[in-house]
Design an enzyme around this catalytic site. Structure first.
Site, short mmCIF file in Angstrom:
data_model
loop_
_atom_site.label_atom_id
_atom_site.label_comp_id
_atom_site.label_asym_id
_atom_site.label_seq_id
_atom_site.Cartn_x
_atom_site.Cartn_y
_atom_site.Cartn_z
N SER A 140 0.86 -1.18 0.00
CA SER A 140 0.00 0.00 0.00
C SER A 140 0.90 1.23 0.00
CB SER A 140 -0.88 -0.01 1.26
OG SER A 140 -1.44 1.26 1.54
N TYR A 153 -2.28 -0.97 10.95
CA TYR A 153 -2.38 -1.40 9.55
C TYR A 153 -1.13 -0.95 8.79
CZ TYR A 153 -3.73 -1.37 4.64
OH TYR A 153 -3.74 -1.54 3.28
#
Length: 294
Positions: A140, A153
């Protein structure tokens, strides 16, 4: 509806997290590119519609050792080795770092990091024996920097990036390639769970007396707009589709010499570059303008 034509023989691809979103789009894109795709999910029943298009459904829970070993054994029994492993399974734990349950944090890492690492360990011996193979890890933009509300996360994606960087150098002499995919916000169901972390799940509202209450309210509204591709923020303007990410995976899987990283979307290309060139204080100021902060 009849299944799509059989693949042309690029080898066996094992893809995790295929019940929806990036995993589903990736399984279909690899199948269309000629790979023999094993599309996996914890509940294989969620893969019925995908299986009609060609990929073979397979049960695989990335938090369960026996499930991972059984899935790899099935592919290797049929094809000798997993030629392409795509670690897509993952979710986003959100909310203030101070308030997170450490059990929830451990579960986040079990899914996003340890599952990918163990599957890689299980598939590498056969890849090495054949002298070829590709591991593609879905990271990401938050594998390269972090913003408020996503500490754990983002930490899991930072860990996946470090794992991939070390692994890439370790396995290169054996003909095994490792690539990272770094998308910005993607329009998938992933966003629903990401937004829910900013809210009280039982009531759908912020609990009274929460010192991060206003931050939670603004964070939920902000990310809800982001994952719908709405709003005037930088992130909201550049949401990408699962198919955009899947195309990057296919490029990495099919390249003779894949890049170490594939950034997907204008937001990924611009903000990661900003993080590289700006001093910490300047980048913090950028984050405060673009993202909700307490």
């Amino acid at each position: 509806m009849p299944p799509e034509p059989a693949p042309t023989g690029r080898g066996a691809a094992l893809v995790t997290g295929c019940s929806s979103g990036i995993g589903r789009a990736t399984a279909l894109a690899l199948h269309r590119a000629g790979h023999r795709v094993y599309a996996t999910a914890r509940r294989p029943g969620t893969l019925a519609a995908l299986a009609e298009k060609g990929p073979r459904p397979l049960a695989l829970d990335v938090t369960d050792e026996s499930s991972m070993a059984a899935a790899v054994d099935e592919v290797e029994s049929a094809h000798g080795a997993v030629t392409t492993l795509v670690n897509c399974a993952g979710y986003g734990l959100t909310g203030p770092a101070e308030e997170a349950s450490l059990d929830a944090v451990r579960e986040q890492f079990e899914t996003n990091v340890f599952g990918a690492a163990r599957l890689t360990q299980l598939t590498l011996p056969a890849m090495r024996a054949r002298g070829r193979g590709t591991v593609v890890n879905i990271s990401s933009i938050f594998g390269r920097y972090a913003v408020p509300g996503g500490a754990y996360y983002h930490a899991s994606k930072h860990a996946l990036e470090a794992f991939s960087d070390a692994l890439r150098l370790e396995v290169a002499p054996f003909g095994v390639r490792v690539a990272l995919i770094e998308p910005g916000p993607v329009r998938t169901r992933f966003g629903e769970r990401f937004v829910a972390g900013f809210r009280d799940e039982a009531e759908g509202t912020v609990p009274e007396g929460d010192p991060y209450g206003e931050f939670r309210r603004r964070g939920a509204a902000y990310y809800e707009r982001i994952f719908r591709g709405e709003g005037r923020s930088l992130a909201g303007a550049f949401v990408v589709e699962p198919e955009d990410v899947a195309r990057a995976v296919v490029r990495a899987a099919d390249a003779r010499r894949p890049r170490a990283r594939y950034r997907v979307g204008l937001l990924a290309r611009t903000t990661i570059q900003l993080r590289r060139v700006l001093p910490d204080r300047a980048f913090d100021a950028f984050v405060r303008r673009q993202f909700p902060v307490p």
